[in-house]
Design a protein around this motif. Sequence first.
Motif, PDB file in Angstrom:
ATOM      1  N   ARG A 278      20.819 -20.023  36.749  1.00 34.73           N
ATOM      2  CA  ARG A 278      20.302 -21.217  36.082  1.00 34.73           C
ATOM      3  C   ARG A 278      21.189 -22.410  36.409  1.00 34.73           C
ATOM      4  O   ARG A 278      22.398 -22.281  36.603  1.00 34.73           O
ATOM      5  CB  ARG A 278      20.310 -21.004  34.579  1.00 34.73           C
ATOM      6  N   ALA A 279      20.567 -23.585  36.433  1.00 37.67           N
ATOM      7  CA  ALA A 279      21.264 -24.795  36.885  1.00 37.67           C
ATOM      8  C   ALA A 279      21.980 -25.516  35.753  1.00 37.67           C
ATOM      9  O   ALA A 279      22.070 -26.749  35.752  1.00 37.67           O
ATOM     10  CB  ALA A 279      20.270 -25.733  37.562  1.00 37.67           C
ATOM     11  N   TYR A 280      22.509 -24.767  34.806  1.00 37.41           N
ATOM     12  CA  TYR A 280      23.251 -25.371  33.702  1.00 37.41           C
ATOM     13  C   TYR A 280      24.178 -24.309  33.113  1.00 37.41           C
ATOM     14  O   TYR A 280      24.011 -23.113  33.362  1.00 37.41           O
ATOM     15  CB  TYR A 280      22.301 -25.916  32.634  1.00 37.41           C
TER      16      TYR A 280
ATOM     17  N   ILE B 227      19.172 -22.268  42.767  1.00 41.94           N
ATOM     18  CA  ILE B 227      18.836 -22.458  41.357  1.00 41.94           C
ATOM     19  C   ILE B 227      17.563 -21.681  41.045  1.00 41.94           C
ATOM     20  O   ILE B 227      16.588 -21.728  41.781  1.00 41.94           O
ATOM     21  CB  ILE B 227      18.675 -23.945  40.974  1.00 41.94           C
TER      22      ILE B 227
ATOM     23  N   ASN C 217      14.775 -21.968  39.266  1.00 35.91           N
ATOM     24  CA  ASN C 217      13.950 -22.922  38.529  1.00 35.91           C
ATOM     25  C   ASN C 217      12.584 -22.350  38.183  1.00 35.91           C
ATOM     26  O   ASN C 217      11.668 -23.086  37.835  1.00 35.91           O
ATOM     27  CB  ASN C 217      13.792 -24.228  39.307  1.00 35.91           C
TER      28      ASN C 217
ATOM     29  N   THR D  57      10.698 -21.943  33.812  1.00 37.82           N
ATOM     30  CA  THR D  57      11.354 -23.010  33.067  1.00 37.82           C
ATOM     31  C   THR D  57      10.413 -23.591  32.022  1.00 37.82           C
ATOM     32  O   THR D  57       9.202 -23.622  32.202  1.00 37.82           O
ATOM     33  CB  THR D  57      11.836 -24.137  34.002  1.00 37.82           C
TER      34      THR D  57
ATOM     35  N   GLU E 200      14.210 -27.230  29.136  1.00 35.75           N
ATOM     36  CA  GLU E 200      15.197 -27.048  30.201  1.00 35.75           C
ATOM     37  C   GLU E 200      15.196 -28.201  31.194  1.00 35.75           C
ATOM     38  O   GLU E 200      16.160 -28.367  31.952  1.00 35.75           O
ATOM     39  CB  GLU E 200      14.930 -25.739  30.953  1.00 35.75           C
ATOM     40  N   TYR E 201      14.152 -29.006  31.207  1.00 38.19           N
ATOM     41  CA  TYR E 201      14.059 -30.077  32.195  1.00 38.19           C
ATOM     42  C   TYR E 201      15.190 -31.104  32.068  1.00 38.19           C
ATOM     43  O   TYR E 201      15.755 -31.537  33.085  1.00 38.19           O
ATOM     44  CB  TYR E 201      12.697 -30.751  32.130  1.00 38.19           C
TER      45      TYR E 201
ATOM     46  N   LEU F 159      18.140 -29.650  33.852  1.00 40.02           N
ATOM     47  CA  LEU F 159      18.035 -29.762  35.303  1.00 40.02           C
ATOM     48  C   LEU F 159      18.439 -31.159  35.752  1.00 40.02           C
ATOM     49  O   LEU F 159      19.194 -31.338  36.709  1.00 40.02           O
ATOM     50  CB  LEU F 159      16.607 -29.471  35.750  1.00 40.02           C
TER      51      LEU F 159
ATOM     52  N   LEU G 107      21.540 -31.327  38.342  1.00 41.66           N
ATOM     53  CA  LEU G 107      21.058 -31.134  39.713  1.00 41.66           C
ATOM     54  C   LEU G 107      21.925 -31.825  40.755  1.00 41.66           C
ATOM     55  O   LEU G 107      22.192 -31.269  41.827  1.00 41.66           O
ATOM     56  CB  LEU G 107      19.611 -31.596  39.842  1.00 41.66           C
TER      57      LEU G 107
ATOM     58  N   TYR H  75      16.131 -23.611  46.348  1.00 44.01           N
ATOM     59  CA  TYR H  75      15.323 -23.764  45.144  1.00 44.01           C
ATOM     60  C   TYR H  75      13.972 -23.128  45.392  1.00 44.01           C
ATOM     61  O   TYR H  75      13.591 -22.859  46.537  1.00 44.01           O
ATOM     62  CB  TYR H  75      15.160 -25.252  44.790  1.00 44.01           C
TER      63      TYR H  75
ATOM     64  N   ILE I 125      12.530 -31.906  40.819  1.00 43.20           N
ATOM     65  CA  ILE I 125      13.202 -31.474  42.038  1.00 43.20           C
ATOM     66  C   ILE I 125      13.037 -32.533  43.127  1.00 43.20           C
ATOM     67  O   ILE I 125      13.991 -32.884  43.847  1.00 43.20           O
ATOM     68  CB  ILE I 125      12.629 -30.132  42.534  1.00 43.20           C
TER      69      ILE I 125
END
Length: 353
Positions: free
Chosen positions: A257-259, A299, A301, A304, A308-309, A312, A316, A328, A345
């Motif tokens: 996950r990107a966080y 990531i 993604n 999602t 969660e946006y 991101l 990102l 991605y 994205i």
Amino acid sequence: MKRRDFAKITTLGTIGTSILGIPYGCSMDSKKRKKPSLINNLYYRANTFHYNPSHIATDMQWMADHGTNALTMAISEVDFGTSERNIEAIVTQAHKRGIKVFFVTSRWAGVFAGAPKMPSIFAAKNPHTWSLNKKGRPYFHSSGPICSIYYPEVFDFFIEYLNKTFATWDLDGIVWDEPKAYQLDYSPKATEALGTNPVIETHEANYCEFISQLNDHIRKEHGGKTINFFAYPYLTDSFIEKASEIRHLDYYGADGRAYPNTERPETYTGKKFILGQGNVGHRYVTKAHEKGLKSMVLIENFKTTPNEYPLLEKYLNTIIAMADQFAYYYYPRSCNEPDKAMQLITSYLKKHL
């Protein structure tokens, strides 16, 4: 909004403002921003059960227009005899636009991840090769049984299907996706190799050697293909060290996950995070460069949800500039508001063109 038109209406806000109306996190001056040498789009299962050349061409053009210079397909055992033309169309359209095409050994023998989540035909036909736990029961994950790397039949199967894959399509490389090496194997052949009191580090080293031998074959028989490897970000330092020693790797990294875990929303119940305490995914990037390899991050993604946006958006920029390869998913599965997710994205890819 039509699926293929989302990029046309994407607009960026003023500097310091996101498309969701919150401040950009981790913004960097464009002169200081690192541009990955490879931007890789996981284009999973577009070849299944339908054949729409115009959609394929549109998708490839979108990738080219947004700086994507590689895509990764998930080739499963069932694609042989069913999807040759579809996959060939994707490869041809990508190559027309200067996009390299890699593939994942998707669920082959249950030994690696990929898509879709389905049992391996080889595993179904060869239950004597299954990995077993200490109680003698087979390991099952979401895609069925996991075969043991200690059986020669498993290695031979991979060699056969690697040869078949490279002979069927003009592919530029391979991605080893999340090897299922994280549990001790008590199958008869594993016990012969590991003894009755196996050590996990020895098993992991053997798994890495299994991949090394497959890479030896690729280099010898199929030339200078690009070889990528990634694994879970939270694995032990000892595994990260051992996996970085797999022979012939070009790119080495992690997915997640990107966080950070500390900002996990309630909708996400997994444990894979590229950023966070202990440097998580950064350990792979550091190790790759230490070993003279290029680094990569992917990531996840997919699946999602709207809450969660903003995360991101916040991270990102950091993740895209984190490694030599940024990967991605293109229109991934199970997303709420998928067009909005892809708009997000899009806006960040444009800043790294």
